[in-house]
Design a protein around this motif. Sequence first.
Motif, short mmCIF file in Angstrom:
data_model
loop_
_atom_site.label_atom_id
_atom_site.label_comp_id
_atom_site.label_asym_id
_atom_site.label_seq_id
_atom_site.Cartn_x
_atom_site.Cartn_y
_atom_site.Cartn_z
N TRP A 62 68.78 70.33 17.20
CA TRP A 62 70.07 69.63 17.23
C TRP A 62 71.17 70.55 17.72
N MET A 63 71.19 71.79 17.19
CA MET A 63 72.22 72.75 17.60
C MET A 63 72.06 73.14 19.06
N ALA A 64 70.82 73.35 19.50
CA ALA A 64 70.57 73.77 20.87
C ALA A 64 71.02 72.70 21.86
N LYS A 65 70.71 71.45 21.55
CA LYS A 65 71.10 70.36 22.45
C LYS A 65 72.61 70.29 22.59
N ARG A 66 73.31 70.38 21.48
CA ARG A 66 74.76 70.24 21.52
C ARG A 66 75.46 71.52 21.98
N GLY A 67 74.87 72.65 21.64
CA GLY A 67 75.48 73.91 22.04
C GLY A 67 75.35 74.20 23.52
N THR A 68 74.33 73.66 24.17
CA THR A 68 74.09 73.93 25.59
C THR A 68 74.36 72.73 26.48
N GLY A 69 74.57 71.57 25.88
CA GLY A 69 74.75 70.37 26.69
C GLY A 69 73.47 69.88 27.32
N THR A 70 72.35 70.20 26.69
CA THR A 70 71.05 69.81 27.24
C THR A 70 70.88 68.29 27.26
N VAL A 71 70.43 67.78 28.39
CA VAL A 71 70.14 66.36 28.54
C VAL A 71 68.62 66.19 28.52
N LYS A 98 51.33 69.92 20.92
CA LYS A 98 51.89 68.64 21.33
C LYS A 98 53.00 68.89 22.35
N THR A 99 53.11 68.02 23.34
CA THR A 99 54.11 68.18 24.38
C THR A 99 55.52 68.17 23.79
N PRO A 100 56.32 69.23 24.02
CA PRO A 100 57.70 69.26 23.50
C PRO A 100 58.60 68.29 24.25
N GLU A 101 59.79 68.06 23.70
CA GLU A 101 60.83 67.40 24.47
C GLU A 101 61.21 68.31 25.62
N VAL A 102 61.61 67.72 26.73
CA VAL A 102 61.97 68.50 27.91
C VAL A 102 63.39 68.13 28.32
N GLY A 103 64.21 69.14 28.59
CA GLY A 103 65.59 68.88 28.96
C GLY A 103 66.11 69.83 30.01
N ILE A 104 67.26 69.49 30.57
CA ILE A 104 67.95 70.32 31.56
C ILE A 104 69.38 70.52 31.06
N PHE A 105 69.88 71.77 31.10
CA PHE A 105 71.26 72.01 30.70
C PHE A 105 72.08 72.53 31.88
N PRO A 106 73.36 72.20 31.92
CA PRO A 106 74.19 72.46 33.11
C PRO A 106 74.74 73.88 33.16
N ALA A 107 73.87 74.84 33.43
CA ALA A 107 74.31 76.23 33.61
C ALA A 107 73.87 76.70 34.98
N GLN A 108 74.71 77.49 35.64
CA GLN A 108 74.37 77.96 36.98
C GLN A 108 73.49 79.20 36.95
N GLN A 109 73.47 79.91 35.82
CA GLN A 109 72.57 81.05 35.69
C GLN A 109 71.14 80.55 35.50
N ALA A 125 63.81 73.64 27.43
CA ALA A 125 64.88 73.26 28.36
C ALA A 125 65.07 74.36 29.40
N VAL A 126 65.45 73.95 30.59
CA VAL A 126 65.73 74.88 31.68
C VAL A 126 67.11 74.57 32.24
N SER A 127 67.72 75.57 32.85
CA SER A 127 69.04 75.39 33.43
C SER A 127 68.94 74.79 34.83
N ALA A 128 70.01 74.13 35.23
CA ALA A 128 70.06 73.58 36.58
C ALA A 128 69.98 74.70 37.62
N GLY A 129 70.59 75.85 37.30
CA GLY A 129 70.54 76.98 38.22
C GLY A 129 69.14 77.49 38.45
N LEU A 130 68.35 77.53 37.40
CA LEU A 130 66.96 77.98 37.52
C LEU A 130 66.17 77.04 38.45
N LEU A 131 66.36 75.75 38.27
CA LEU A 131 65.65 74.79 39.11
C LEU A 131 66.08 74.89 40.57
N ASN A 132 67.34 75.22 40.79
CA ASN A 132 67.85 75.29 42.17
C ASN A 132 67.40 76.54 42.90
#
Length: 300
Positions: A62-71, A98-109, A125-132
Motif C-alpha cells: 500500500w505504501m509503495a503504490k502511493r509513495g511512488t505513484g505506481t499504476v 505466485k505471480t505478483p502484481e505488476v506496475g509501472i511508476f512515473p520516474a525517469q530514472q 514495479a518498474v519505472s517508465a525510464g527503465l522501460l524506455n
Amino acid sequence: MMRILLFLGTNLAVIVVASITLRLLGVEPYLNAQGINFNSLLIFCFIFGMAGSLVSLFISKWMAKRGTGTVIIETPSNATEKWLLDTVEELSREAGIKTPEVGIFPAQQSNAFATGWNKNDALVAVSAGLLNRMRPEEVRAVLAHEIGHVANGDMVTLALIQGVVNTFVMFFARVVAHLVDQFLKSRTDGEGLGFMGYFAVVIVAEIVFGIIASAVVAWFSRFREYRADAAGARLAGSGAMINALARLKAETELPDQMPDTLTAFAITTGRTRKIMERLFASHPPLDDRIRALKEAAYRQ
C-alpha cells in the motif's frame, strides 16, 4: 533503494507514534519505585518493536503504490504492458512463486522494486525510464532480480531483522532517558526530567538510535542484493544480468541522472560522504555486483 527507504521510513514512523501513544497513556510497565525492571523493559520493547516492523511489512504494498505513484496493470493497454505481465508470470513460474502484481511508476530514472508481506502476495514495479532506456533482455534481467527478492523472502526476513533492531532501539532509548532523569534528580533536588522531558529524551534517542541501527539493516540489505543478483542471473542469464547492471552503472556516471539522497543531509564531499555512503547504502557498489556475477559465471 526505494523499497528499503519506504520500509525503514514507515517502520520508524510507527515506532515513534507507538512510543508517543504509550507514554501519553502511561503504559510504561517496566518502571517502578526501584527504577527500571530490565526484563520487563526488554519484553515491552520486543513486543512493540516487532509490532512496528510487522505493521510496516503488512502495509508495504500500500505504501509503495502511493509513495511512488505506481499504476497496477490490470488489463494490458499496449504491447509493452502485455510483455511485462507475460515476463513476470514466466519468471514467477520458474521461481516457484505466485505471480505478483505488476506496475509501472512515473520516474525517469531506471529503477525497479519488489515488496509485499509474503512471496505469494507481492508487487513488482518498474519505472517508465527503465522501460524506455533498457533493452528487453535487460528489463527481463531486472525483473528476474526483483522476482529473486520475492522468492528469497527478503521482505519477511528484513522485517524480522528490523523487529530485533527496533527492540534494541527502544530499549536503549529508555535506558538513556532513565539515566538522564536520574542524573538530573541528583543535581536538582529530585525534580529530574519530568513527564514531558522524559518523553522528549526517549523520542530523540529513538530517532538517533534508529538512524544508527539503519546501518545494520543496510548491511543486511546489501548482502541480500548479491543473492537477488544470483537469482536474476539464474532466471534471465548471467550476461543479461551483467548488462543490466552495466547499463545502470553508465546512468549513475551521467550528471543529473540519478538522485543524490545524501545531499539532503548536507553530505556532499570528502571522506565523510564516502563513509556514510558505505554505511547506509542499501545496495552494494555496482562494480562489486558485476564482479561477483562474472566470478560466479567463471566458476560454472
